[in-house]
Each structure stands twice: as structure tokens, then as C-alpha cells.
Design a protein around this motif. Sequence first.
Motif, short mmCIF file in Angstrom:
data_model
loop_
_atom_site.label_atom_id
_atom_site.label_comp_id
_atom_site.label_asym_id
_atom_site.label_seq_id
_atom_site.Cartn_x
_atom_site.Cartn_y
_atom_site.Cartn_z
N GLN A 67 0.81 -1.22 0.00
CA GLN A 67 0.00 0.00 0.00
C GLN A 67 0.85 1.27 0.00
OE1 GLN A 67 0.35 -2.12 2.54
NE2 GLN A 67 -0.04 -1.19 4.55
N SER A 68 2.12 1.15 0.36
CA SER A 68 3.01 2.31 0.34
C SER A 68 3.70 2.47 -1.01
CB SER A 68 4.07 2.17 1.43
OG SER A 68 4.97 1.10 1.13
N GLY A 69 3.53 1.48 -1.90
CA GLY A 69 4.22 1.49 -3.17
C GLY A 69 5.53 0.72 -3.15
N PRO A 124 -6.52 -7.48 -8.48
CA PRO A 124 -5.54 -6.42 -8.72
C PRO A 124 -5.94 -5.44 -9.81
CG PRO A 124 -4.78 -8.50 -9.65
CD PRO A 124 -6.00 -8.80 -8.85
N ALA A 125 -6.87 -5.82 -10.69
CA ALA A 125 -7.33 -4.89 -11.73
C ALA A 125 -7.97 -3.66 -11.10
CB ALA A 125 -8.31 -5.60 -12.67
N HIS A 126 -8.62 -3.84 -9.98
CA HIS A 126 -9.25 -2.72 -9.26
C HIS A 126 -8.37 -2.21 -8.13
CE1 HIS A 126 -11.70 -0.99 -5.98
NE2 HIS A 126 -12.35 -0.39 -6.96
N ASP A 127 -7.75 -3.14 -7.41
CA ASP A 127 -7.04 -2.78 -6.18
C ASP A 127 -5.62 -2.31 -6.48
OD1 ASP A 127 -9.35 -3.51 -4.92
OD2 ASP A 127 -8.61 -5.43 -4.20
N SER A 128 -5.51 -1.08 -6.90
CA SER A 128 -4.21 -0.46 -7.16
C SER A 128 -3.55 -0.09 -5.84
CB SER A 128 -4.40 0.80 -8.01
OG SER A 128 -5.16 1.76 -7.29
N VAL A 129 -2.33 0.39 -5.92
CA VAL A 129 -1.62 0.84 -4.72
C VAL A 129 -2.40 1.95 -4.02
CG1 VAL A 129 0.43 2.06 -3.91
CG2 VAL A 129 0.68 0.14 -5.49
N ALA A 130 -2.95 2.88 -4.80
CA ALA A 130 -3.71 3.98 -4.21
C ALA A 130 -4.96 3.48 -3.49
CB ALA A 130 -4.09 4.99 -5.30
N VAL A 131 -5.65 2.51 -4.09
CA VAL A 131 -6.84 1.94 -3.46
C VAL A 131 -6.45 1.23 -2.16
CG1 VAL A 131 -8.61 0.15 -3.68
CG2 VAL A 131 -8.16 1.71 -5.59
N LEU A 132 -5.37 0.45 -2.20
CA LEU A 132 -4.95 -0.27 -1.00
C LEU A 132 -4.46 0.67 0.09
CD1 LEU A 132 -3.16 -3.47 -2.36
CD2 LEU A 132 -5.55 -3.11 -1.72
N GLU A 133 -3.89 1.79 -0.29
CA GLU A 133 -3.46 2.76 0.72
C GLU A 133 -4.66 3.26 1.51
OE1 GLU A 133 -0.72 6.80 1.08
OE2 GLU A 133 -1.68 6.30 -0.84
N ARG A 134 -5.72 3.60 0.82
CA ARG A 134 -6.94 4.07 1.51
C ARG A 134 -7.57 2.92 2.30
NH1 ARG A 134 -7.58 6.50 -3.62
NH2 ARG A 134 -9.07 4.90 -4.26
N TYR A 135 -7.57 1.73 1.72
CA TYR A 135 -8.17 0.57 2.38
C TYR A 135 -7.41 0.25 3.68
CZ TYR A 135 -10.53 -3.99 2.62
OH TYR A 135 -11.29 -5.06 3.01
N ALA A 136 -6.09 0.26 3.62
CA ALA A 136 -5.28 -0.03 4.81
C ALA A 136 -5.53 0.97 5.93
CB ALA A 136 -3.81 -0.06 4.42
N GLU A 137 -5.76 2.23 5.56
CA GLU A 137 -6.03 3.26 6.56
C GLU A 137 -7.32 2.97 7.32
OE1 GLU A 137 -6.05 6.92 4.45
OE2 GLU A 137 -3.85 7.04 4.28
N GLN A 138 -8.30 2.37 6.64
CA GLN A 138 -9.57 2.05 7.30
C GLN A 138 -9.38 1.09 8.47
OE1 GLN A 138 -12.66 0.69 4.59
NE2 GLN A 138 -11.86 1.97 2.94
N TYR A 139 -8.37 0.22 8.36
CA TYR A 139 -8.15 -0.80 9.39
C TYR A 139 -6.96 -0.47 10.30
CZ TYR A 139 -11.59 -3.38 6.77
OH TYR A 139 -12.77 -3.75 6.16
N GLY A 140 -6.43 0.72 10.15
CA GLY A 140 -5.33 1.14 11.02
C GLY A 140 -4.07 0.32 10.84
N ALA A 141 -3.81 -0.09 9.60
CA ALA A 141 -2.62 -0.91 9.33
C ALA A 141 -1.35 -0.14 9.69
CB ALA A 141 -2.59 -1.33 7.87
N ILE A 142 -0.50 -0.75 10.48
CA ILE A 142 0.75 -0.13 10.90
C ILE A 142 1.80 -0.35 9.81
CG2 ILE A 142 2.58 -0.15 12.65
CD1 ILE A 142 0.45 -1.23 14.62
N ALA A 143 2.47 0.72 9.43
CA ALA A 143 3.50 0.63 8.40
C ALA A 143 4.59 -0.34 8.84
CB ALA A 143 4.11 2.01 8.13
N GLY A 144 4.96 -1.25 7.95
CA GLY A 144 5.98 -2.25 8.25
C GLY A 144 5.48 -3.42 9.07
N LYS A 145 4.20 -3.40 9.44
CA LYS A 145 3.61 -4.47 10.25
C LYS A 145 2.57 -5.25 9.45
CE LYS A 145 2.92 -6.35 14.40
NZ LYS A 145 4.01 -7.02 15.14
#
Length: 220
Positions: A67-69, A124-145
Motif C-alpha cells: 500500500q506504500s508502493g 488487482p485490476a481494481h485494487d491499485s496501490v492507491a486503493v490499498l493505501e486508503r483501504y489499509a487506513e480504514q483498518y489502522g494498518a501499521i506501516a511495516g507491520k
Amino acid sequence: MRPKHVLLLGLILLVPVLAFVFLYTFGTNRYALPTFLPDRVDSTLVEGKWRRDTVFHQLADFRFASQSGREITQQDVGGGVYVANFFFATCPGACPRMNSQMARVQEKFRHEPRVKLVSYTVDPAHDSVAVLERYAEQYGAIAGKWFFLTGDKTALYRLATEEFRLDAPSGAGPGIVHSQNLYLVDREHRVRGIYDGMKPKDVERLMTEINVLLYTYEHE
């Protein structure tokens, strides 16, 4: 003191000693996790006798964008254990519930660097890096975790069906492979547990078994 009294006193004193010896020798409680996804059975000759051993599947390496690229491989999540699942961002019901349980696991092991989480998109056709970045934020994903990964559709399909052995969808060519399972992967890249990500009790068992694996690594 009468001989009978001496014998009785001796037996009374001996009972706790024998109990201690028994517990020390036989009372060790070992909880061994199973290993999943067998590949084959090998026969080896040990002291003149053939012994059959099951060889279990080791997950192949991967390289996908997070999600960070940043590109992530199995080396980035190895060295300890990781929990894997498959999802897609537009999934309306099961995926949000499953990833909420993944968030529980993240919180439980927030300060344990040996535990990582990996969520592979199956769309993956829909779930781009930008989409996953927003999605990960919804669940409070910790960077590197907790890594949400996307990439080549064929590579993700092969990972799901050939490495984790999810059932392939009907029809020709790679499609969306859906599963509500969570997978516990050890540092040898073997699957040591499969859990229903929709059931909180199963996730409790997952967290317990993560601790079991970490304990075995500390006491080898």
C-alpha cells in the motif's frame, strides 16, 4: 516409636517426593502445532529400517507492491511468523469482517516485531496501490507491520491456487479466488495453521498458536 509408625511416617514423607519426581520426569506439557499442505512422502533408511516422512510444502517467494508502493518479498515478512489472507477491496461483507479480525491480531502483537500480517488482493485490476493505501487506513494498518499487496494478476492467482492451494474458480483463466481463511506461516515458510477469519474464537486460537510458535523459537 513402633516400627509400624516409623513405616507409616516414611511413606507419608515419600509420597510428595515421588510425586515431584513423576511430575518433573513426565509432566512436561508440550503443545506441538501441526503442519499443513503436504507435498510428498519420502522414505529414508535409519539404522537399517525404512522410515516414511511427510515433506510439507514451503511457500515460494513473491514480489508484490504494498500500500506504500514499496515492493515486498517473503524476506520482508520472514524471520518470524506471519498471518496471511486473501481479500478484495470491493468485497461487501466477508472481507471487512475478516480484516477486522486481522486488525485484532495486529493489535495483540503490536509490539512484537517477529509477527507480521500480509493481505493479498485477488482483484488487482481494481485494487491499485492507491486503493490499498486508503483501504489499509480504514483498518489502522501499521506501516511495516501489516502489508496489503497487489501486483500481477497471474502471479497472485498462482500464489493463491498453487502455494496456498485455494480452490480455483470455474471458467477459463485466472479469476477471483475467494477465501475467508487466515493462514499462519512459520519462519520456514510452511503453513502451521488455518483458521476461519469470520469466527472470533478461531482467531483467538490463532493468536494462542502464534505465541506457541514464538515460544518454540525461543526455547530451541
